[in-house]
Design a protein around this motif. Structure first.
Motif, short mmCIF file in Angstrom:
data_model
loop_
_atom_site.label_atom_id
_atom_site.label_comp_id
_atom_site.label_asym_id
_atom_site.label_seq_id
_atom_site.Cartn_x
_atom_site.Cartn_y
_atom_site.Cartn_z
N LEU A 135 0.82 -1.21 0.00
CA LEU A 135 0.00 0.00 0.00
C LEU A 135 0.86 1.27 0.00
O LEU A 135 0.45 2.31 -0.52
N GLU A 136 2.05 1.19 0.60
CA GLU A 136 2.91 2.36 0.65
C GLU A 136 3.67 2.60 -0.65
O GLU A 136 4.17 3.70 -0.89
N GLU A 137 3.76 1.58 -1.49
CA GLU A 137 4.60 1.67 -2.69
C GLU A 137 4.30 2.87 -3.58
O GLU A 137 5.22 3.60 -3.99
N PRO A 138 3.01 3.14 -3.92
CA PRO A 138 2.76 4.31 -4.80
C PRO A 138 3.10 5.63 -4.14
O PRO A 138 3.54 6.57 -4.82
N ILE A 139 2.91 5.73 -2.83
CA ILE A 139 3.27 6.97 -2.13
C ILE A 139 4.78 7.14 -2.11
O ILE A 139 5.31 8.24 -2.33
N LEU A 140 5.49 6.05 -1.84
CA LEU A 140 6.95 6.10 -1.87
C LEU A 140 7.44 6.56 -3.24
O LEU A 140 8.38 7.35 -3.34
N SER A 141 6.76 6.10 -4.27
CA SER A 141 7.12 6.52 -5.63
C SER A 141 6.87 8.01 -5.83
O SER A 141 7.64 8.70 -6.51
N ASP A 142 5.79 8.53 -5.21
CA ASP A 142 5.49 9.96 -5.32
C ASP A 142 6.63 10.82 -4.77
O ASP A 142 6.85 11.93 -5.25
N PHE A 143 7.33 10.30 -3.75
CA PHE A 143 8.41 11.05 -3.10
C PHE A 143 9.78 10.66 -3.62
O PHE A 143 10.79 10.85 -2.94
N ASP A 185 15.90 7.53 2.31
CA ASP A 185 15.50 7.39 3.71
C ASP A 185 14.42 8.40 4.09
O ASP A 185 13.48 8.09 4.81
N GLU A 186 14.54 9.62 3.56
CA GLU A 186 13.52 10.64 3.86
C GLU A 186 12.21 10.31 3.17
O GLU A 186 11.13 10.47 3.76
N ALA A 187 12.27 9.82 1.95
CA ALA A 187 11.04 9.41 1.25
C ALA A 187 10.32 8.32 2.03
O ALA A 187 9.09 8.35 2.19
N ALA A 188 11.09 7.34 2.56
CA ALA A 188 10.49 6.26 3.34
C ALA A 188 9.88 6.80 4.63
O ALA A 188 8.78 6.37 5.04
N ASP A 189 10.56 7.73 5.28
CA ASP A 189 10.05 8.29 6.54
C ASP A 189 8.76 9.07 6.31
O ASP A 189 7.79 8.93 7.07
N ILE A 190 8.72 9.90 5.27
CA ILE A 190 7.51 10.69 5.01
C ILE A 190 6.36 9.78 4.59
O ILE A 190 5.21 10.00 4.96
#
Length: 204
Positions: free
Chosen positions: A137-145, A151-156
């Motif tokens: 579920l987080e994959e598309p959001i991680l891609s957005d960042f 590491d910051e993309a994963a944290d946000i």
């Protein structure tokens, strides 16, 4: 039919895959009209028209069954057409994703409640399945960042999901209304936007 979770048996004969999916569909059908806590495993077996022992050959417990149910229900949202996001900036995408998630909650609150409950399981197998679901579920959001350091993309991304699941918990408890949840979501997205603006300024 959604793919099997890792750790699930992937070499089932075709007829067993169909039976397994029938059990999942029956469990989903019950969850649409009943809260997770009120559903008995025998109710699912009856709805799927299989013996209780047959159900337990595929799923070791109610938690194990419903971890697979919420995965089977959630994953198609991630594989759906994403062309709506093509002409939107990062913040607009995140805002739309949160709005869509809250709209899905409004349509099917029992599924979100089940996810919240299963996330706190003591069963290591179920916990592993829920972690896999979270990653999907987080994959598309991680891609957005993706423009940010990894590491910051994963944290946000983790923050986005923490905010969403907390809002869902508050909606379920009656602590917030949907209008309030949408307002909080919008304010959170604006704060994330400030960080992205700062990042762009640092690059300039």
């Amino acid at each position: 039919m959604a793919g099997l979770l890792s750790g699930e048996r992937t070499e089932l004969p075709a007829y067993q895959k169909l039976r397994r999916q029938r059990i999942l569909d029956a469990a989903k059908s019950l969850l649409r009209s009943h809260e997770y806590e009120s559903i008995q495993i025998r109710d699912v077996a009856a709805e799927a028209n299989v013996a209780l022992g047959t159900l337990y050959r595929y799923f070791s417990s109610k938690e194990h069954l419903y971890a697979n149910v919420v995965y089977d229900w959630s994953v198609p949202f991630n594989s759906a057409d994403q062309t709506w996001a093509e002409n939107l900036g990062t913040i607009e995408c995140i805002s739309r994703r949160l709005q869509m998630a809250l709209a899905a909650f409004e349509r099917q609150p029992n599924f979100y409640k089940a996810i919240l409950m299963l996330r706190s399981t003591n069963d290591p197998e179920v916990s592993s399945l829920m972690q896999q679901l979270g990653a999907v579920l987080e994959e598309p959001i991680l891609s957005d960042f993706s423009m940010l350091p990894a590491d910051e993309a994963a944290d946000i991304t983790a923050m986005v999901w923490c905010v969403l699941m907390d809002l869902v918990a508050r909606l379920l408890s009656g602590d917030k209304t949907m209008d309030e949840a949408l307002r909080i979501s919008d304010r959170f997205v604006k704060m994330v936007g400030l960080r992205l603006e700062q990042f762009e300024a640092e690059k300039a």
